[in-house]
Write an enzyme that holds these catalytic residues in place. Structure first.
Site, PDB file in Angstrom:
ATOM      1  N   HIS A 158       0.665   6.860   9.540  1.00 25.51           N
ATOM      2  CA  HIS A 158       0.191   6.258   8.292  1.00 25.51           C
ATOM      3  C   HIS A 158      -0.196   7.348   7.301  1.00 25.51           C
ATOM      4  O   HIS A 158      -0.911   8.294   7.663  1.00 25.51           O
ATOM      5  CB  HIS A 158      -1.079   5.426   8.543  1.00 25.51           C
ATOM      6  CG  HIS A 158      -0.906   4.265   9.461  1.00 25.51           C
ATOM      7  ND1 HIS A 158      -0.792   2.971   9.006  1.00 25.51           N
ATOM      8  CD2 HIS A 158      -0.841   4.186  10.816  1.00 25.51           C
ATOM      9  CE1 HIS A 158      -0.676   2.143  10.054  1.00 25.51           C
ATOM     10  NE2 HIS A 158      -0.704   2.858  11.154  1.00 25.51           N
ATOM     11  N   HIS A 191       4.764   5.724  14.738  1.00 27.10           N
ATOM     12  CA  HIS A 191       4.687   5.828  13.285  1.00 27.10           C
ATOM     13  C   HIS A 191       3.405   6.523  12.860  1.00 27.10           C
ATOM     14  O   HIS A 191       2.418   6.538  13.596  1.00 27.10           O
ATOM     15  CB  HIS A 191       4.783   4.455  12.613  1.00 27.10           C
ATOM     16  CG  HIS A 191       3.756   3.483  13.103  1.00 27.10           C
ATOM     17  ND1 HIS A 191       3.902   2.769  14.272  1.00 27.10           N
ATOM     18  CD2 HIS A 191       2.566   3.097  12.587  1.00 27.10           C
ATOM     19  CE1 HIS A 191       2.856   1.986  14.450  1.00 27.10           C
ATOM     20  NE2 HIS A 191       2.003   2.180  13.441  1.00 27.10           N
TER      21      HIS A 191
END
Ligand code: AMP
Length: 145
Positions: free
Chosen positions: A109, A107
């Protein structure tokens, strides 16, 4: 968890992708899902994850899938900028527990920043109000181009 290991299908982001956990969704296409971070380091902290991936981190992802992920990150970051008018945007990505990673599905941010607001500590902030997160997700989603 070190850089070595196997993908855990029970990780939180896999559950969100399967619809088994709620998320304040911002954007979704064939390749990526973006949703609000529930322990935000700033107002509008958004996460972008690859949808059809079992990469735990950047090093494990197929190189040919990275472009789609970063395309999604740029698209969502532009929407964050349009919706929240931050002074800057920090884009980060952690690999391995020693680097600060806590969820082991790749992932990225997107953390909007304001000159007047200090950055919250990674993984140490309080849980956001779900109603506020949903409203923020809606504001950002409305600016996706
Ligand atoms: P990292 O520490 O880089 O692995 O980032 C994981 C992020 O996921 C952290 O910033 C957490 O605040 C966030 N997080 C953990 N659980 C959830 C959840 N259920 N929904 C949204 N974000 C989450």
């Amino acid at each position: 968890m070190s850089l070595d290991g196997t993908y855990d299908e029970a990780n939180i982001f896999a559950k969100i992708l399967r619809g088994e956990m709620p998320a304040a969704k911002v954007f979704e296409d064939d390749d990526v899902l973006a949703f609000m971070d529930v322990f935000p380091q700033s107002r509008g902290h958004t996460l972008v994850i690859p949808k059809r991936s079992t990469a735990r981190n950047l090093l494990e992802e197929h190189p040919e899938r990275l472009a789609a992920l970063m395309k999604g990150v740029q698209r969502v970051a532009r929407a964050v900028r349009a919706a929240l008018t931050p002074d800057g945007i920090t884009i980060t990505q952690f690999n391995g527990a020693a680097a600060g990673q806590t969820v082991f599905h790749l992932h990225v941010h997107i953390i909007p920043r304001w000159e007047t607001a200090p950055l919250g500590r990674h993984g140490e902030g309080g849980m956001a109000d779900p109603v506020e997160l949903k409203a923020l997700a809606g504001q950002i989603a409305a600016k996706i181009a």
